[in-house]
Design a protein around this motif. Structure first.
Motif, mmCIF file in Angstrom:
data_model
loop_
_atom_site.group_PDB
_atom_site.id
_atom_site.type_symbol
_atom_site.label_atom_id
_atom_site.label_comp_id
_atom_site.label_asym_id
_atom_site.label_seq_id
_atom_site.Cartn_x
_atom_site.Cartn_y
_atom_site.Cartn_z
ATOM 1 N N ILE A 269 40.408 18.458 76.368
ATOM 2 C CA ILE A 269 41.408 17.484 75.932
ATOM 3 C C ILE A 269 40.683 16.252 75.392
ATOM 4 O O ILE A 269 39.731 15.769 76.013
ATOM 5 N N ILE A 270 41.131 15.754 74.235
ATOM 6 C CA ILE A 270 40.510 14.558 73.653
ATOM 7 C C ILE A 270 40.920 13.324 74.456
ATOM 8 O O ILE A 270 42.104 12.977 74.531
ATOM 9 N N HIS A 271 39.942 12.674 75.086
ATOM 10 C CA HIS A 271 40.188 11.494 75.913
ATOM 11 C C HIS A 271 40.083 10.207 75.094
ATOM 12 O O HIS A 271 40.848 9.261 75.292
ATOM 13 N N SER A 283 35.217 11.700 73.005
ATOM 14 C CA SER A 283 35.012 11.941 74.428
ATOM 15 C C SER A 283 36.055 12.960 74.861
ATOM 16 O O SER A 283 37.262 12.730 74.711
ATOM 17 N N LEU A 284 35.576 14.090 75.374
ATOM 18 C CA LEU A 284 36.460 15.198 75.709
ATOM 19 C C LEU A 284 36.400 15.504 77.198
ATOM 20 O O LEU A 284 35.328 15.513 77.794
ATOM 21 N N LEU A 285 37.557 15.781 77.792
ATOM 22 C CA LEU A 285 37.616 16.188 79.190
ATOM 23 C C LEU A 285 37.725 17.699 79.259
ATOM 24 O O LEU A 285 38.574 18.308 78.584
ATOM 25 N N THR A 286 36.857 18.305 80.075
ATOM 26 C CA THR A 286 36.897 19.754 80.234
ATOM 27 C C THR A 286 36.599 20.097 81.686
ATOM 28 O O THR A 286 36.223 19.224 82.482
ATOM 29 N N MET A 295 33.135 14.943 81.450
ATOM 30 C CA MET A 295 33.299 14.357 80.119
ATOM 31 C C MET A 295 32.181 14.855 79.204
ATOM 32 O O MET A 295 31.017 14.825 79.583
ATOM 33 N N ILE A 296 32.558 15.318 78.026
ATOM 34 C CA ILE A 296 31.593 15.770 77.024
ATOM 35 C C ILE A 296 31.768 14.919 75.766
ATOM 36 O O ILE A 296 32.888 14.707 75.297
ATOM 37 N N THR A 297 30.643 14.412 75.230
ATOM 38 C CA THR A 297 30.665 13.638 73.990
ATOM 39 C C THR A 297 30.317 14.546 72.821
ATOM 40 O O THR A 297 29.363 15.313 72.895
ATOM 41 N N VAL A 298 31.095 14.445 71.751
ATOM 42 C CA VAL A 298 30.905 15.287 70.574
ATOM 43 C C VAL A 298 30.964 14.421 69.321
ATOM 44 O O VAL A 298 31.807 13.530 69.217
ATOM 45 N N LEU A 310 42.723 15.315 64.438
ATOM 46 C CA LEU A 310 42.394 14.998 65.820
ATOM 47 C C LEU A 310 43.112 13.733 66.291
ATOM 48 O O LEU A 310 43.224 12.748 65.551
ATOM 49 N N ALA A 311 43.568 13.773 67.528
ATOM 50 C CA ALA A 311 44.267 12.629 68.107
ATOM 51 C C ALA A 311 44.054 12.646 69.618
ATOM 52 O O ALA A 311 43.769 13.696 70.218
ATOM 53 N N LYS A 312 44.191 11.466 70.235
ATOM 54 C CA LYS A 312 44.055 11.375 71.685
ATOM 55 C C LYS A 312 45.039 12.312 72.382
ATOM 56 O O LYS A 312 46.178 12.477 71.924
ATOM 57 N N ASN A 313 44.578 12.890 73.480
ATOM 58 C CA ASN A 313 45.372 13.773 74.341
ATOM 59 C C ASN A 313 45.693 15.133 73.725
ATOM 60 O O ASN A 313 46.420 15.930 74.331
ATOM 61 N N SER A 314 45.147 15.413 72.518
ATOM 62 C CA SER A 314 45.389 16.732 71.929
ATOM 63 C C SER A 314 44.358 17.729 72.465
ATOM 64 O O SER A 314 43.267 17.356 72.892
ATOM 65 N N ALA A 315 44.737 19.018 72.440
ATOM 66 C CA ALA A 315 43.879 20.072 72.985
ATOM 67 C C ALA A 315 42.991 20.665 71.891
ATOM 68 O O ALA A 315 43.436 20.881 70.761
ATOM 69 N N VAL A 316 41.727 20.903 72.238
ATOM 70 C CA VAL A 316 40.781 21.537 71.317
ATOM 71 C C VAL A 316 39.923 22.519 72.120
ATOM 72 O O VAL A 316 40.063 22.629 73.348
ATOM 73 N N SER A 317 39.037 23.226 71.418
ATOM 74 C CA SER A 317 38.093 24.110 72.082
ATOM 75 C C SER A 317 36.664 23.662 71.778
ATOM 76 O O SER A 317 36.368 23.223 70.659
#
Length: 334
Positions: A269-271, A283-286, A295-298, A310-317
């Motif tokens: 999830i995009i934090h 910053s992504l929460l996984t 937290m993973i930084t991409v 891309l937007a905050k709180n949206s789901a990605v892989s």
């Protein structure tokens, strides 16, 4: 090949405080080396020992095979540029540059010739008769540099020479300083805490921490093959991955993580989203296999960011580049 400058087993203590502990490093002729590390790691103390401004408690310094450990600064042929520039306010740029030549046995015409050559080398001819108060920060830095190189030193010592300048001037002067060093072929050692400065300017980087050298290598080696979590974290951004293995930890650079629409990889999830100009830092929460949140930084190109909306709180892989994963033994963690 015999090193030009060799620091061997140098330790420096101030009372009960250890500023340097058993430091050894070899520097070759015409090389540009950066001493990189956080404040208080000992890099400026090491530079001052090379200059003869401090004496090591133990250990030695050799130049061209000659032991200069006990030699006073005046007997060592080096030029030095400080963070503060240390220019005389009552002297013009030209007079500041000429100051170091006095008492060296040069005739007036020889001094004039050397000063004018140095002024041209640092592109100051148009402001040579101005006083420091009428020069920009970048021009003052060039005067300090010209004052150092006019002596035709064996090596150049730079103590955070660009840190007082604004970002745009600093970036330009990095390039100019490196081009000048290459043109003059002068062995140069620069202290910096700025990782970008070290990566873009040096032939080799000496990474220091807690009074010791922790890694020496080319910029590419330091960035791509850090030998400890400290180096990985200090030089560039890094993700340390939660790992159930008690003996090791894994890490990956933000640019070695890719993202795609939800459902095609590790769910996240995009934090947070930071705009960085040419790219976005996400910053992504996984979740780990053990069910822990991390937290993973991409880093994502602006183009891809717009494509994926891309937007905050949206789901990605997430997808980690397996060949770019770094593994460290737990005992290496600083």
């Amino acid at each position: 090949m015999q090193p030009y400058l060799s620091i061997q087993g140098v330790t420096k203590t101030f009372g009960s405080f250890t500023a340097l502990h058993n430091v050894s490093v070899d520097i070759h002729k015409n090389e540009f080396v950066c001493l990189l590390g956080p404040s208080g790691c000992g890099k400026t103390t090491l530079l001052r020992i090379i200059a003869g401004l401090e004496q090591p408690t133990t250990g030695s310094v050799h130049v061209g095979g000659k032991d200069i450990t006990k030699l006073p600064p005046a007997k060592r042929n080096f030029g030095m540029v400080f963070q503060s520039y240390a220019l005389f306010p009552n002297m013009t740029a030209k007079q500041n540059i000429a100051y170091g030549l006095k008492g060296k046995g040069y005739s007036r015409s020889e001094m004039k010739e050397k000063v004018e050559a140095a002024i041209v080398q640092v592109d100051l001819a148009h402001v040579a008769d101005r006083y420091p108060s009428h020069l920009s920060g970048g021009q003052q830095q060039r005067v300090a540099l010209a004052r150092a190189i006019v002596l035709e030193p064996d090596f150049l010592l730079l103590d955070e020479p660009l840190s007082a300048l604004d970002a745009k001037v600093r970036t330009r002067l990095r390039r100019e300083l490196r081009e000048l060093q290459e043109k003059l072929g002068i062995t140069t050692i620069m202290v910096t805490h700025d990782q970008e400065e070290a990566l873009t300017m040096s032939d080799r980087i000496v990474v220091m921490n807690r009074a010791e050298i922790v890694q020496v290598g080319t910029p590419n080696e330091i960035y791509e093959q850090p030998n400890s979590p400290f180096v990985a974290d200090f030089v560039g951004a890094i993700n340390f991955l939660n790992d159930p293995d008690p003996r090791s930890c894994m890490a990956v650079r933000p640019e070695h993580v890719s993202i795609s629409p939800s459902g095609q990889g590790m769910p996240a999830i995009i934090h947070n989203i930071e705009f960085r100009g040419a790219f976005y830092r996400l910053s992504l929460l996984t979740e780990t296999k053990a069910g822990e949140t991390q937290m993973i930084t991409v880093d994502v190109s602006a183009q891809l960011s717009h494509q994926l909306q891309l937007a905050k709180n949206s789901a990605v892989s997430l997808h980690l580049a397996a060949d770019k994963l770094l593994t460290f033994h737990k005992e290496a963690v600083v």
